[in-house]
Scaffold this active site. Sequence first.
Site, short mmCIF file in Angstrom:
data_model
loop_
_atom_site.label_atom_id
_atom_site.label_comp_id
_atom_site.label_asym_id
_atom_site.label_seq_id
_atom_site.Cartn_x
_atom_site.Cartn_y
_atom_site.Cartn_z
N SER A 30 -26.21 -29.34 19.47
CA SER A 30 -26.92 -29.66 20.71
C SER A 30 -28.08 -28.70 20.89
CB SER A 30 -25.97 -29.53 21.90
OG SER A 30 -26.73 -29.46 23.10
N ASP A 79 -20.54 -44.02 35.86
CA ASP A 79 -21.59 -43.35 35.08
C ASP A 79 -21.82 -44.05 33.74
OD1 ASP A 79 -21.60 -41.61 37.19
OD2 ASP A 79 -20.47 -40.04 36.15
N HIS A 83 -17.25 -41.82 44.87
CA HIS A 83 -15.79 -41.74 44.81
C HIS A 83 -15.15 -43.08 45.16
CE1 HIS A 83 -15.23 -37.35 44.15
NE2 HIS A 83 -16.43 -37.30 44.68
N SER A 123 -24.93 -36.48 33.26
CA SER A 123 -25.34 -36.07 31.92
C SER A 123 -24.18 -36.26 30.92
CB SER A 123 -25.79 -34.61 31.93
OG SER A 123 -24.75 -33.76 32.38
N GLY A 160 -24.31 -30.73 34.90
CA GLY A 160 -23.57 -30.32 36.10
C GLY A 160 -24.36 -30.55 37.37
N ALA A 161 -25.35 -31.44 37.32
CA ALA A 161 -26.22 -31.64 38.48
C ALA A 161 -25.98 -32.97 39.17
CB ALA A 161 -27.69 -31.51 38.07
N GLY A 162 -24.88 -33.62 38.83
CA GLY A 162 -24.54 -34.87 39.53
C GLY A 162 -25.37 -36.07 39.10
C1 GLA Z 1 -18.65 -38.42 39.09
C2 GLA Z 1 -17.71 -39.30 38.30
C3 GLA Z 1 -17.84 -40.76 38.72
C4 GLA Z 1 -17.76 -40.92 40.23
C5 GLA Z 1 -18.68 -39.93 40.92
C6 GLA Z 1 -18.54 -39.95 42.42
O1 GLA Z 1 -19.97 -38.70 38.77
O2 GLA Z 1 -17.99 -39.19 36.92
O3 GLA Z 1 -16.88 -41.53 38.07
O4 GLA Z 1 -16.45 -40.84 40.69
O5 GLA Z 1 -18.44 -38.60 40.49
O6 GLA Z 1 -19.04 -41.15 42.92
#
Ligand code: GLA
Length: 378
Positions: free
Chosen positions: A54, A159, A21, A114, A109-111
């Site tokens: 997909s 990302d 963030h 993707s 959706g796993a951070g």
């Molecule tokens: C998501 C968002 C990024 C970033 C992160 C937190 O992955 O796509 O831009 O803000 O959360 O670091």
Amino acid sequence: MDTAATEAWFAPGRANLMGEHTDYNQGFVLPFALAQGVTATASGRDDNLLVLRSKQAPDDPVTVHLDSLAPGSVSGWAAYPAGVAWALRAAGHVVRGASLDVDSDLPAGAGVASSAALECSVALALCSLSAVSVPRRALAAIARRAENEFVGAPTGIIDQSAALLCTEDHALLLDCGTLAATQVPFRPAAADVSALVIDTRVTHALVSGEYAARRAECEAAARLLGVPALGVLTDLRVLDRLSDPLLRRRARHVITDSARAREIAAALQGPGAVHAAGNARKIYPFIGKLLVEGHASLRDDFEVSWPEADVTVETAIAAGAYGAKMIGGGFGGSVLALVPTGYAGTVRTAVTETFTARGWTPPEFLDAVPSPAARRLS
Ligand code: GLA
């Protein structure tokens, strides 16, 4: 209707060593690309249609005309590739129609970004098929615009930058204010350390309100402090000028996480570096301690962690990890743990057993190997 040879483009997901963030606050981030990602197999079309399929959503193929693309006009998974075509055109590029088949070995959706991997693989495929040349930094901005304006998720630039700019055996120190990028050597395996992504199986959606709420709080704090963005701040004493304790906590997270990203980068760049197992004894415990501080800050100051992540961090450390933290936007997703390789099995077992004992869906594990950015496969 396909009129060009088929091309396959791959873009990776990412894990972030530090700086969550901080990107939309113009602070520092330190991601590295994963070996896992999204492959877009594409061929050009002469009818100005985008035909999107997909492997992960076999029942949801989408066909749209390029001229009908507008924010909100496509929903679900196809909004990401359609949004990329829209954003490329909005940036003035002439994009032709295409048939795009995407396949992913990243959990959604796993951070692990993707969405950006999908955007960036499609962006590269569309550019190539349309004979459009866009430098990678500009392409990252275009892919981000697709996500912000077409999909409606107010995310930052980490990302897409990771997907397009990372290099093998490195993390990317990115100043999200200036977009200055530095490749930082990061070879945990050479120091007998495993980087483990632990997917807690709680999925998140960044289009949901909490992410946007955090962003708005940061902007409010920056306004009150008279700075363009919290990421330009380094001195914690300015926090005394915020009377609202919630805004103070949010700002403290951004300032300290950004500082931790720079500290980890400095440790990894240090003399003798981390590439010998002997040095691991010093550097990885230090990085691990910062990971734990970063997680606590995300949990207590920024309030974006979730119970499964907190338990994963505690369990991994108790089982021998140097440190661990949640990665990505939060409210679900994954934890990154740095573990002496000899303890990797113990950590996996301990986290799985703890989840099972609590009646939670067992976690999934991904070896996080610092890998190259997006590339053409064929
Ligand atoms: C998501 C968002 C990024 C970033 C992160 C937190 O992955 O796509 O831009 O803000 O959360 O670091």
